[in-house]
Every structure is written in C-alpha cells, then in structure tokens.
Design an enzyme around this catalytic site. Structure first.
Site, mmCIF file in Angstrom:
data_model
loop_
_atom_site.group_PDB
_atom_site.id
_atom_site.type_symbol
_atom_site.label_atom_id
_atom_site.label_comp_id
_atom_site.label_asym_id
_atom_site.label_seq_id
_atom_site.Cartn_x
_atom_site.Cartn_y
_atom_site.Cartn_z
ATOM 1 N N ARG A 35 -5.337 10.116 -7.514
ATOM 2 C CA ARG A 35 -4.285 9.567 -8.386
ATOM 3 C C ARG A 35 -4.495 10.100 -9.805
ATOM 4 N NH1 ARG A 35 -2.289 4.975 -5.462
ATOM 5 N NH2 ARG A 35 -0.275 5.350 -6.397
ATOM 6 N N GLN A 75 0.288 13.942 -9.762
ATOM 7 C CA GLN A 75 1.370 12.955 -9.776
ATOM 8 C C GLN A 75 2.597 13.392 -8.949
ATOM 9 O OE1 GLN A 75 1.763 11.750 -13.805
ATOM 10 N NE2 GLN A 75 1.799 9.602 -13.224
ATOM 11 N N ASP A 130 2.190 12.739 -5.240
ATOM 12 C CA ASP A 130 1.682 11.421 -4.888
ATOM 13 C C ASP A 130 2.671 10.636 -4.031
ATOM 14 O OD1 ASP A 130 0.570 8.940 -4.778
ATOM 15 O OD2 ASP A 130 0.033 8.857 -6.892
ATOM 16 N N SER A 179 2.888 6.812 -4.495
ATOM 17 C CA SER A 179 3.726 6.386 -5.616
ATOM 18 C C SER A 179 5.201 6.469 -5.268
ATOM 19 C CB SER A 179 3.474 7.261 -6.850
ATOM 20 O OG SER A 179 2.246 6.931 -7.415
ATOM 21 N N TYR A 214 -7.914 1.513 -9.569
ATOM 22 C CA TYR A 214 -7.494 0.513 -8.596
ATOM 23 C C TYR A 214 -8.129 -0.837 -8.910
ATOM 24 C CZ TYR A 214 -5.543 4.019 -5.412
ATOM 25 O OH TYR A 214 -4.780 4.999 -4.839
HETATM 26 P P1 NAD Z 1 -2.007 -0.832 -5.202
HETATM 27 O O1 NAD Z 1 -0.889 -0.689 -4.225
HETATM 28 O O2 NAD Z 1 -3.380 -0.524 -4.765
HETATM 29 O O3 NAD Z 1 -1.999 -2.351 -5.735
HETATM 30 C C1 NAD Z 1 -0.865 -2.912 -6.340
HETATM 31 C C2 NAD Z 1 -1.253 -3.735 -7.538
HETATM 32 O O4 NAD Z 1 -1.886 -4.941 -7.116
HETATM 33 C C3 NAD Z 1 -2.240 -3.057 -8.483
HETATM 34 O O5 NAD Z 1 -1.668 -2.995 -9.784
HETATM 35 C C4 NAD Z 1 -3.462 -3.960 -8.443
HETATM 36 O O6 NAD Z 1 -4.140 -4.042 -9.686
HETATM 37 C C5 NAD Z 1 -2.836 -5.292 -8.083
HETATM 38 N N1 NAD Z 1 -3.775 -6.293 -7.571
HETATM 39 C C6 NAD Z 1 -4.811 -6.116 -6.704
HETATM 40 N N2 NAD Z 1 -5.465 -7.279 -6.511
HETATM 41 C C7 NAD Z 1 -4.810 -8.211 -7.223
HETATM 42 C C8 NAD Z 1 -4.996 -9.613 -7.422
HETATM 43 N N3 NAD Z 1 -5.998 -10.271 -6.847
HETATM 44 N N4 NAD Z 1 -4.145 -10.255 -8.232
HETATM 45 C C9 NAD Z 1 -3.117 -9.603 -8.842
HETATM 46 N N5 NAD Z 1 -2.893 -8.288 -8.702
HETATM 47 C C10 NAD Z 1 -3.736 -7.611 -7.901
HETATM 48 O O7 NAD Z 1 -1.682 -0.044 -6.547
HETATM 49 P P2 NAD Z 1 -0.862 1.291 -6.790
HETATM 50 O O8 NAD Z 1 0.540 0.971 -7.039
HETATM 51 O O9 NAD Z 1 -1.171 2.236 -5.690
HETATM 52 O O10 NAD Z 1 -1.538 1.805 -8.149
HETATM 53 C C11 NAD Z 1 -2.940 1.866 -8.262
HETATM 54 C C12 NAD Z 1 -3.395 2.573 -9.506
HETATM 55 O O11 NAD Z 1 -3.126 3.943 -9.437
HETATM 56 C C13 NAD Z 1 -2.751 2.113 -10.766
HETATM 57 O O12 NAD Z 1 -3.750 2.155 -11.779
HETATM 58 C C14 NAD Z 1 -1.729 3.152 -11.075
HETATM 59 O O13 NAD Z 1 -1.395 3.200 -12.449
HETATM 60 C C15 NAD Z 1 -2.489 4.354 -10.645
HETATM 61 N N6 NAD Z 1 -1.611 5.466 -10.334
HETATM 62 C C16 NAD Z 1 -1.878 6.707 -10.867
HETATM 63 C C17 NAD Z 1 -1.055 7.760 -10.560
HETATM 64 C C18 NAD Z 1 -1.288 9.107 -11.091
HETATM 65 O O14 NAD Z 1 -1.705 9.263 -12.218
HETATM 66 N N7 NAD Z 1 -1.050 10.132 -10.250
HETATM 67 C C19 NAD Z 1 0.020 7.589 -9.719
HETATM 68 C C20 NAD Z 1 0.235 6.329 -9.197
HETATM 69 C C21 NAD Z 1 -0.601 5.281 -9.493
#
Ligand code: NAD
Length: 376
Positions: free
Chosen positions: A120, A125, A128, A131, A226
């Site tokens: 990630r 991006q 991904d 995403s 994460y």
């Molecule tokens: P995910 O599907 O793993 O989880 C969804 C959300 O649930 C996350 O924001 C997580 O913090 C939250 N969560 C987990 N446990 C929780 C709890 N107990 N209570 C409340 N919330 C809780 O997440 P995702 O959408 O796959 O994104 C994960 C990370 O990856 C993020 O930091 C996102 O910004 C990052 N990301 C980076 C890129 C990139 O730069 N290429 C692209 C996408 C996502």
C-alpha cells in the site's frame, strides 16, 4: 507472450478485464485471449472482445496456451491441475485464508501474483485493487442503506412539515469508510465516524464527517498503516460509545478490518436490540466475521425491526465499473512487469513485484505473504 482471461466461477459477475482494457494491454505487447462468455455478466459480450482484437476461446485453451492467466478470484482448486510449471497466475488470492491453495500452486511450480498483497505505497496506488474495490463497496453500501431505510437521508423543509436528516454511523474510515462518508454526506445525512487510526481524523473532517475519538487506541507503525488488535479495556470503552451513537443512528455502515485477523466486533447484540426499528446495518466486514455480533455473511437478518445486511461482495453487484477499475489496476501492475518486448520480466528487486509475488519457482517470496502465513 499470451495472456488469458478466465471466466469467473460461482456468483461472481466481474471479469478481470473489459474489452477496452484488454485492447490497451495488447498495445503493451502480449496477445490477449479470453474464455468464452467471460465478460457476459459484466455486460461485455464476446463480440465486444473480438472488436477489441481479443479472441474468445475455450477454458482448456486458456490453460494450454497462456503464459499469464488473469482472473478476479483465484482458480478453483480443481483447475490447478490444468496449469503447468512456470505459468503465472494473477488474481486476488486472500492469502491468509487460502494457505492450502497457495501451497498447491507453489508445489506445482506456478508463479502467483496475489493482488491482495500489493504494497500500500504511493507508487503502487494505481495498482491497488483493494482500494478500488473498497471504493465500490463504500459507495454501494450507502446507496443500499438509503434504498432500504424507511426515511429520507437529507433534511426537508416542506409544506408537509420538516423532515430531520438521517444519521449515519460509519465504523472504520479506511478506503470503503471514507467513500461511504462522502456518499452519505452528498445524500444529505449527518455522519459520525469511529476509527482506531488517528491519521484519518483530518480526512473524516474534510469530508464533512464527525470523528468520535475513543482514547487509548493502540497504533503500530510496523503495521504499515493498518489497524492492530486493541486492548480489552479499549474495546469495552469503544463498544459503549458505539452503542450510544448507534441508538441515535438510522444507518450503520461497518467496514472495520484488521488484515489477517477476524474483524473486530464493534456492534454487540445489546446494541442492535437498543437501536430504532427501521434502522439498517450494512456490514462490509461480514466475510471476515463481521463487525456486528448478529451479522450472517451473505444474508439479511431482521432483529426487532433492525435490518442487518452481511455483505462483502458489493463489487460483484457493480460489475461494469468494478471490472473496469480491476482491469486498469492490472494494466498498471503489468506496466512495471512487462519488458519492452511485452514479455514477463519479474524483477524481484522491485519492491512492488517482490511484495506481490506470493510464490515463484517453488518458493514463497513476498514478505507480506510469509507474514500472513506465519512462514519464517
Ligand atoms: P481495512 O479494510 O484494513 O480497514 C478498514 C478500516 O477499519 C481502517 O481504517 C482501520 O483502521 C479500521 N479499523 C480496524 N479496527 C478497528 C476498530 N477496532 N475500530 C474502528 N476502526 C477500526 O483498511 P483499508 O481501507 O484497506 O486501508 C488500510 C490502510 O491502507 C489505510 O491506512 C489507508 O490509508 C492505507 N492505504 C494506502 C494506499 C496507498 O498509499 N497505496 C492505498 C489504500 C489504502
């Protein structure tokens, strides 16, 4: 180099590449073939692929002719026997849940590019898939909730009286959660949001949501952005606060996940029983156990007038655009893998290629895959 696109099995309606993207891929060098009727459920008939210069063929031909095989979901176990050593499979694998499948692929000498473990990072991006598919899920979940709710989302001041805006509670502000905030706000709802990562606070605010902070959240830089498992004390405090907000809410969109683990239970049985009849809970974490204690994956359950929809496959319900995004993500990945002649060149020094290659030449490669499978 021949790239074959497989038809998906089961209820999956997406296809790994629509005709437009397949044509773009051909311009990068590979000859592309597609299994007969693979795009039908995504509203792209074989004729459209033919017009794009892509030949529809039988499933057997995909396996016998392709150097690279693309699919949305990993091949059914039974199909692995049709693959030959050295062939490259590229799909979502769900590494943590599919260790046996991956082991079979490794021992058969296949190379597996697991799209769910693409790093990630900013550079990755555009590749991904998690995403892009989470964007579809967040969007569709809110529309589904709005359609099922016996109330309006926006505030109305009409001759027939004033209608209060609906209140939407979003659990988890990752990609799906942020998209859900944006769509719910556009429809005029009041939006409140929980997350354990403080980094999302500003993003939530900028989308017009109210971030509800629970003190004492555990964060770990080593988790690569994460969320991590929380302490029992935090979980109890968070569940209490969620209960307070859920009682006031009309809709709960639950998206909280911890990679490689069961989803955290944030909405207890008690909370559901104290919610208003007519409320809707959409649980996008259903396939990994659900954020609501009463969620049943793939089902809608009704508890005291509260509808709980356990649904983790929204992208398949929007197959046209979801497939378009999926195909574009794959093209962007292949742009760093294909050489000038359009042949596969897996440069393991590249952090994205290395990070995405679950198995290659009989070895587990990706650090993330090894971490998820507990392999040293
Ligand atoms: P995910 O599907 O793993 O989880 C969804 C959300 O649930 C996350 O924001 C997580 O913090 C939250 N969560 C987990 N446990 C929780 C709890 N107990 N209570 C409340 N919330 C809780 O997440 P995702 O959408 O796959 O994104 C994960 C990370 O990856 C993020 O930091 C996102 O910004 C990052 N990301 C980076 C890129 C990139 O730069 N290429 C692209 C996408 C996502």
């Amino acid at each position: 180099m021949i790239t074959g696109i497989l038809r998906e099995c089961g209820n999956e309606k997406r296809v790994a590449m629509l005709p437009g993207e397949a044509a773009v891929l051909q311009k990068l060098g590979p000859q592309v073939i597609i299994e007969n009727d693979a795009g039908l459920n995504a509203f792209s008939a074989d004729e459209e692929y033919r017009k794009a210069g892509v030949t529809p063929v039988s499933r057997e031909e995909i396996f016998s002719k392709s150097d690279l095989i693309l699919s949305v979901n990993s091949l059914p176990d039974d199909d692995l026997k049709y693959c030959r050593a050295g062939q490259v499979l590229c799909s979502v694998v769900n590494v943590a849940e599919n260790s046996e499948w991956l082991e079979s692929a490794r021992s058969a000498g296949l190379t597996v590019l697991a799209l769910d473990i693409i790093p990630r990072t900013t550079r990755a991006q555009a590749m991904d898939i998690l995403s892009s598919m989470a964007t579809v899920s967040g969007y569709k979940a809110v529309l589904d909730a709005a359609a099922l709710l016996p109330r309006f989302f926006p505030m109305f001041m009409s001759a027939a009286g004033t209608i209060k805006p609906s209140r939407v509670l979003i659990l988890g502000a990752g990609v799906a959660g942020l998209q859900a905030i944006a769509v719910a706000r556009k429809l005029g709802a009041v939006v409140e949001v929980f997350d354990v990562r403080s980094a999302v606070k500003e993003e939530v605010k900028s989308l017009g949501g109210k971030f509800i902070e629970v003190e004492g959240a555990k964060e770990d830089a080593a988790a690569g952005g994460y969320a991590v498992e929380q302490t029992e004390e935090f979980k109890n405090k968070q569940r209490e606060l969620i209960q307070q907000r859920a009682i006031a809410a009309d809709v709960v969109i639950a998206t909280a996940q911890i990679p490689g683990r069961k989803a955290p239970v944030l909405v207890s049985k008690d909370t559901v029983h104290s919610m208003k009849p007519g409320s809707v809970i959409i649980d996008l974490a259903a396939s990994s156990g659900g954020n609501c204690e009463l969620t049943e994956n793939g089902k809608t359950v009704l508890i005291n007038g509260v509808k709980i929809i356990g649904k983790s496959d929204y992208p398949s319900d929007m197959p046209a655009d979801a497939s378009k995004m999926f195909g574009n993500n794959i093209i962007n990945l292949l742009k760093i893998i294909l050489n000038k002649e359009g042949h596969l060149n897996l440069n393991m020094q590249d952090e994205i290629i290395n990070g995405t290659t679950a198995v290659h030449a009989g070895e587990y490669v990706s650090r993330r895959a090894k971490q998820l499978l507990n392999i040293k």
